[in-house]
Design an enzyme around this catalytic site. Structure first.
Site, PDB file in Angstrom:
ATOM      1  CG  ASP A  41       7.295  -5.192   1.424  1.00 41.77           C
ATOM      2  OD1 ASP A  41       7.619  -5.448   2.599  1.00 41.77           O
ATOM      3  OD2 ASP A  41       6.117  -5.247   1.015  1.00 41.77           O
ATOM      4  CG  ASP A  62      12.309  -3.164  -4.066  1.00 39.65           C
ATOM      5  OD1 ASP A  62      11.069  -3.035  -4.171  1.00 39.65           O
ATOM      6  OD2 ASP A  62      12.842  -4.152  -3.546  1.00 39.65           O
ATOM      7  CG  ASP A 101       7.334  -1.403  -4.094  1.00 35.99           C
ATOM      8  OD1 ASP A 101       6.283  -2.019  -3.850  1.00 35.99           O
ATOM      9  OD2 ASP A 101       8.466  -1.918  -3.986  1.00 35.99           O
TER      10      ASP A 101
END
Length: 259
Positions: free
Chosen positions: A36, A212, A34
């Site tokens: 961000d 996240d 991922d």
């Protein structure tokens, strides 16, 4: 309950980065990351992200060490990922799998109702104008309402976006940290990764996925189900068996593994 999960109040302090994370051998591994909150720290605004030099160096090393089996998997549009990672030539999965760039060519993974998307974007923009600290992010296949700077209005944001999504045939609400997104209900990071794993050079590899957000949970479960490694960044609840506290720690761990 959903609103409090989005703002992080239900996650607790679950930073457990002291254990050894079992990683597959370089000859068998495929690395999916991922963007961000995983490769880079979350910024107050999506356009305020800073990409440290260590990220570029890590991606170069990973592509070389893993024979190109590296991909970025993000909710951002592919064009934004290209702007932040101009030297990365591997696959980019954008908009949660609604777009992808492979071999330098970007395309949507299927046809989406552009009239509905335009209407959703207009309605969310009109709503956000009532609260200056709301931020609207346009995507090629949807729209995001960010309330990081107006967290006291988070429940209001949820109520509006949930109602709007329920009225849009073929679209659904995707909660994220301090944001709500309306996106096509036929796309997901796990779905996109399944397709990518059927193609060279990823076919037959053992996946490593790091993410996240709630938007990463399906992909984390996907990696674990295939016998791979799922790594949650941050302290929120997760299906992943492994956890690291922040992007800097992930970069450091991956750098050591790739050495």
């Amino acid at each position: 309950m959903l609103y409090y999960q989005m703002t992080g109040f239900m996650g607790g302090d679950k930073h457990a980065d002291g254990h050894t994370i079992a990683m597959p051998g370089h000859a068998d591994a495929a690395l999916f990351l991922d963007f961000d909150g995983t490769l880079v720290d979350i910024a107050a605004r999506p356009d305020g992200v800073t990409v440290p030099p260590e990220v570029h160096a890590l991606l170069d090393k990973a592509c070389d060490r893993l024979s190109g089996r590296v991909a970025i998997v993000s909710g951002r549009a592919v064009s934004e990922l290209e702007a932040f990672l101009p030297d990365f030539k591997g696959p980019l999965i954008g908009s949660h799998g609604a777009e992808r760039r492979v071999d330098g060519k970007t395309q949507q993974t299927q046809d989406f109702d552009q009239a509905i998307i335009a209407t959703l974007q207009r309605l969310v923009t009109d709503f956000a104008s009532l609260t200056p600290d709301f931020l609207v992010e346009m995507k090629p296949t949807g729209v995001v309402l960010h309330y990081r700077q107006a967290q006291e209005q988070g429940a209001l944001a949820l109520h509006f976006m949930e109602s709007l999504a329920s009225a849009a045939t073929g679209f659904r609400l995707q909660p994220a940290l301090c944001a709500y997104e309306i996106k096509p209900d036929s796309v997901g990071k796990d779905i996109a990764l399944t397709g990518l794993m059927g193609q060279a050079p990823f076919s037959g590899a053992t996946p490593i996925y790091a993410g996240d957000d709630l938007t990463d949970e399906a992909a984390l479960a996907w990696a674990a189900d295939l016998g791979g490694t799922a790594i949650k960044i941050g302290g929120a609840e997760t299906v992943a068996a492994n956890r690291l506290p922040d992007p800097a720690t992930l970069i450091s761990r991956l750098d050591e593994w790739l050495a």
